[in-house]
Design an enzyme around this catalytic site. Structure first.
Site, PDB file in Angstrom:
ATOM      1  CB  ILE A 145      12.081   8.590 -37.028  1.00 53.10           C
ATOM      2  CG1 ILE A 145      11.922   7.179 -36.445  1.00 53.10           C
ATOM      3  CG2 ILE A 145      11.465   8.697 -38.412  1.00 53.10           C
ATOM      4  CD1 ILE A 145      12.562   6.093 -37.255  1.00 53.10           C
ATOM      5  CG  PHE A 146      15.702  13.833 -40.370  1.00 54.25           C
ATOM      6  CD1 PHE A 146      16.017  14.880 -39.509  1.00 54.25           C
ATOM      7  CD2 PHE A 146      15.478  14.126 -41.717  1.00 54.25           C
ATOM      8  CE1 PHE A 146      16.114  16.186 -39.975  1.00 54.25           C
ATOM      9  CE2 PHE A 146      15.577  15.426 -42.195  1.00 54.25           C
ATOM     10  CZ  PHE A 146      15.897  16.461 -41.317  1.00 54.25           C
ATOM     11  N   GLY A 147      12.300  13.484 -39.482  1.00 57.03           N
ATOM     12  CA  GLY A 147      11.112  13.910 -40.213  1.00 57.03           C
ATOM     13  C   GLY A 147      11.305  15.284 -40.821  1.00 57.03           C
ATOM     14  CE1 TYR A 148      10.571  14.521 -46.741  1.00 51.16           C
ATOM     15  CE2 TYR A 148      11.999  13.117 -45.424  1.00 51.16           C
ATOM     16  CZ  TYR A 148      11.151  13.281 -46.499  1.00 51.16           C
ATOM     17  OH  TYR A 148      10.871  12.224 -47.321  1.00 51.16           O
ATOM     18  N   GLY A 149       8.595  16.497 -43.192  1.00 51.46           N
ATOM     19  CA  GLY A 149       7.274  16.925 -43.644  1.00 51.46           C
ATOM     20  C   GLY A 149       6.273  16.673 -42.535  1.00 51.46           C
ATOM     21  CB  SER A 150       3.004  14.948 -42.440  1.00 51.92           C
ATOM     22  OG  SER A 150       3.368  13.696 -42.989  1.00 51.92           O
ATOM     23  CD  GLU A 161       6.361   8.430 -44.254  1.00 55.37           C
ATOM     24  OE1 GLU A 161       6.797   8.870 -45.338  1.00 55.37           O
ATOM     25  OE2 GLU A 161       5.520   9.041 -43.568  1.00 55.37           O
TER      26      GLU A 161
END
Length: 263
Positions: free
Chosen positions: A95-100, A173
């Site tokens: 899973i690519f996360g960019y915020g929280s 999400e």
């Protein structure tokens, strides 16, 4: 702040959100205070909170306070099922996360790596009236929008946990359908990964686009909801980028401007 009515998509989509007329006087802080949403003193999300009962409560608040409905459990499950069908058996998923999702994944994570995705950039481009914003002081949420590149974190979910953790992820999400799940290539020091991430749906009513910088700063500085403040969301993201040695100019610039605005 009055919201826009939803824009009709070119074709029916399972993630479409129906917007209805809002009752007079619904958009006010007093109305928000009367809702059943619990406070988050530390501003962190916890996996045990993502239950259907809690999502039903949020859905009622969104409908009564804001005049729109969230995705139903059936709509979320259909979206999740399409993604699960693309996950090879006995294989985990990244899973690519960019915020929280970088600093508060609320998932069972087996491994985490710094990674970069090309073709998308991180920006505050989604209206937020609940969570870290309110109807009278709406905030902004990060989304991956077209163009550029984005530094973030890739989390690996072990094979035995894929179904349970993606179900939690979808409850987190895919509440309003403002995101589109998408497979991307994430590049790190140990090579390329096929990862799942969430990009903004430009056709969605919550899509705010590229707002003037001063409006973004003002909204982030002032917005607050039952989870916490909008500025905490920004500061925690920048703090995590700093810890990883990631130089992400736009986020750092926003953080400086928001601190200047709030003192």
């Amino acid at each position: 702040m009055q919201g826009r009515r939803s824009k009709a998509p070119s074709s029916p989509r399972p993630e479409a959100v129906a917007i209805v007329d809002r009752p007079a006087g619904a958009l006010n802080g007093a109305g928000l205070a009367r809702t059943a949403l619990e406070r988050h003193p530390d501003g962190m999300l916890r996996r045990e909170e993502f239950t259907e009962e809690r999502l039903d409560r949020i859905s009622r608040v969104a409908r009564e306070l804001l005049g729109y409905r969230l995705l139903s459990a059936e709509e979320r499950q259909a979206s999740l099922g399409a993604v699960l069908s693309a996950v090879p058996r006995r294989r985990g998923v990244w899973i690519f996360g960019y915020g929280s999702l970088m600093w508060n994944p609320a998932l069972k994570v087996a491994e985490t790596r710094a990674a970069t995705v090309h073709g998308y950039h991180r920006w505050f481009c989604l209206d937020m009236h609940l969570g870290r914003g309110s109807p009278d002081r709406p905030g902004l949420m990060l989304g991956l929008d077209r163009g550029g590149s984005c530094h973030g974190m890739a989390h690996r979910i072990a094979p035995q946990d894929v179904e349970s953790e993606l179900e939690i992820l979808w409850r987190r999400e895919m509440l309003s359908g403002a995101y589109q799940p998408r497979w991307v290539t994430a590049y790190g020091k140990r090579g390329a990964l096929r990862a799942l991430t969430f990009v903004v749906d430009r056709r969605h009513d919550r899509y705010a686009g590229k707002l003037p910088e001063q409006e973004v700063v003002m909204r982030i500085a002032l917005a607050e909801g039952h989870i916490g403040t909008n500025r905490q969301y920004l500061f925690k993201t920048v703090e995590h980028l700093d810890q990883l040695g990631i130089d992400d100019g736009p986020m750092h610039r926003l953080a400086r401007l928001v601190r200047d605005r709030t003192g």
